[in-house]
Design an enzyme around this catalytic site. Structure first.
Site, PDB file in Angstrom:
ATOM      1  N   HIS A  32      -5.080   7.901   0.776  1.00 58.06           N
ATOM      2  CA  HIS A  32      -6.615   8.114  -0.119  1.00 58.06           C
ATOM      3  C   HIS A  32      -6.752   9.638  -0.438  1.00 58.06           C
ATOM      4  CE1 HIS A  32     -10.948   7.332  -0.771  1.00 58.06           C
ATOM      5  NE2 HIS A  32     -10.452   6.017  -0.358  1.00 58.06           N
ATOM      6  N   GLU A  91      -4.975   5.414  -5.657  1.00 55.06           N
ATOM      7  CA  GLU A  91      -4.393   4.590  -4.210  1.00 55.06           C
ATOM      8  C   GLU A  91      -3.568   3.451  -4.629  1.00 55.06           C
ATOM      9  OE1 GLU A  91      -8.184   3.944  -1.740  1.00 55.06           O
ATOM     10  OE2 GLU A  91      -9.040   4.986  -3.359  1.00 55.06           O
ATOM     11  N   HIS A 138     -10.924  -0.446   4.189  1.00 63.47           N
ATOM     12  CA  HIS A 138     -10.218   0.436   4.825  1.00 63.47           C
ATOM     13  C   HIS A 138      -9.758   0.175   6.260  1.00 63.47           C
ATOM     14  CE1 HIS A 138     -10.094   2.177   1.084  1.00 63.47           C
ATOM     15  NE2 HIS A 138     -10.870   3.024   1.106  1.00 63.47           N
TER      16      HIS A 138
END
Length: 310
Positions: free
Chosen positions: A165, A277, A95
């Protein structure tokens, strides 16, 4: 309104949106969707304070980037040059690194009663990524849907994979093991022990990853889903009396059932919410057979995802 103040002294704003039976709260910190109410029921996991988001969050509601999901070995090669990233998930970069877009304060560019656009400039070398990246995310409530529009531009070749998210719980409480998922997906991405795709697009037929017919999250595989699915259409989730339909322009969706939430490091226990996601595939910069995540100067990368409730 001011949601909190960072140790640097920079203030974080909370923006309230509403349209029809939907109401949302969005933070400038991490472009976080803190609340999303459908007819008064909050269907996303959120935290109470800014300090909680800084210390007890698992990316709750945030936009993650510059590259959502994992990059193997925390490195990739672009145009013959190797770039090294922070290894914040075992040997991999997850991420966007140790200080990704989820930990940045975004700027409010436009707002109305039902929509807000947030922007962020990520400088060249930020978390090891090349090029100055200008990113934006627009959250719009449309009576029965939350639409998210992403855009990004760069001044040098780079890679980008933006997603949100949020953890959804359509009942507003309890766990999501009884939520029923149907996914228009004939293939998924098998992963190794570090959750890096093997490179195969494997058929879901005959496996616990087959959601072409509806199945409850906890019905198989002990609900331990954290995999990317290749989308042929949309995703539908039903929990309690509410159904959420997800559509996107992205080629895949990471379905994470929240099994690694532990109740100590975060305020939530295992399976308190599930993530869908929408994104390009994990580790695409190192796997040339996957759809490209490379962005070059003069290009504008855009995508749209909608979460519709009925």
């Amino acid at each position: 309104m001011i949601f909190g103040t960072l140790p640097s002294g920079r203030q974080v704003e909370q923006i309230e949106l509403s349209s029809g039976r939907l109401r949302a709260e969005v933070l400038t910190y991490g472009a976080i969707v803190r609340r999303l109410e459908v007819s008064g029921v909050n269907v996303v996991l959120g935290l109470d304070t800014l300090d909680d988001y800084r210390t007890r969050s698992r990316y709750f509601g945030a936009v993650v980037g510059r590259y959502g999901n994992r990059i193997a070995g925390a490195r990739f090669t672009l145009d013959g040059v190797e770039f090294t990233l922070p290894a914040n998930n075992g040997p991999n970069c997850l991420h966007g690194g140790t200080e990704g877009f989820d930990a940045k304060v975004w700027t409010v560019a436009e707002r109305s009663d039902s929509s807000v656009t947030l922007t962020l400039v990520s400088p060249d070398g930020d978390q090891g990524f090349p090029g100055t990246l200008s990113a934006s995310v627009t959250y719009t409530l449309e009576d029965d849907a939350l639409r998210i529009d992403y855009a990004a531009e760069t001044d040098a070749p780079t890679v980008v994979n933006l997603t949100n998210h949020s953890y959804f719980n359509l009942k507003g409480e309890g766990d999501v093991l009884d939520h029923v998922v149907r996914m228009e997906s004939e293939h998924y991405l098998p992963v190794d022990d570090d959750k890096i795709p093997t490179g195969e697009l494997a058929p879901v037929k005959g496996t616990v990853f087959d959601f072409t017919e509806p199945h409850a999250v906890g019905e198989r595989f002990e609900g331990a889903y954290d995999h990317c699915f290749v989308l042929d259409g949309g995703v539908t989730v039903t929990g309690g009396e509410l159904t959420m339909e997800v559509t996107t322009t992205e080629p895949g969706v990471q379905f994470y059932a929240g099994g690694m939430l532990d109740g100590d490091a975060t305020p939530y226990g295992p399976f308190a919410g599930l993530c869908l996601e929408t994104q390009h595939f994990p580790d695409s910069p190192n796997q040339q057979q996957f759809p490209s995540t490379v962005l070059r100067p003069g290009e504008r990368r855009t995508s749209t995802t909608a979460y519709r409730f009925r």
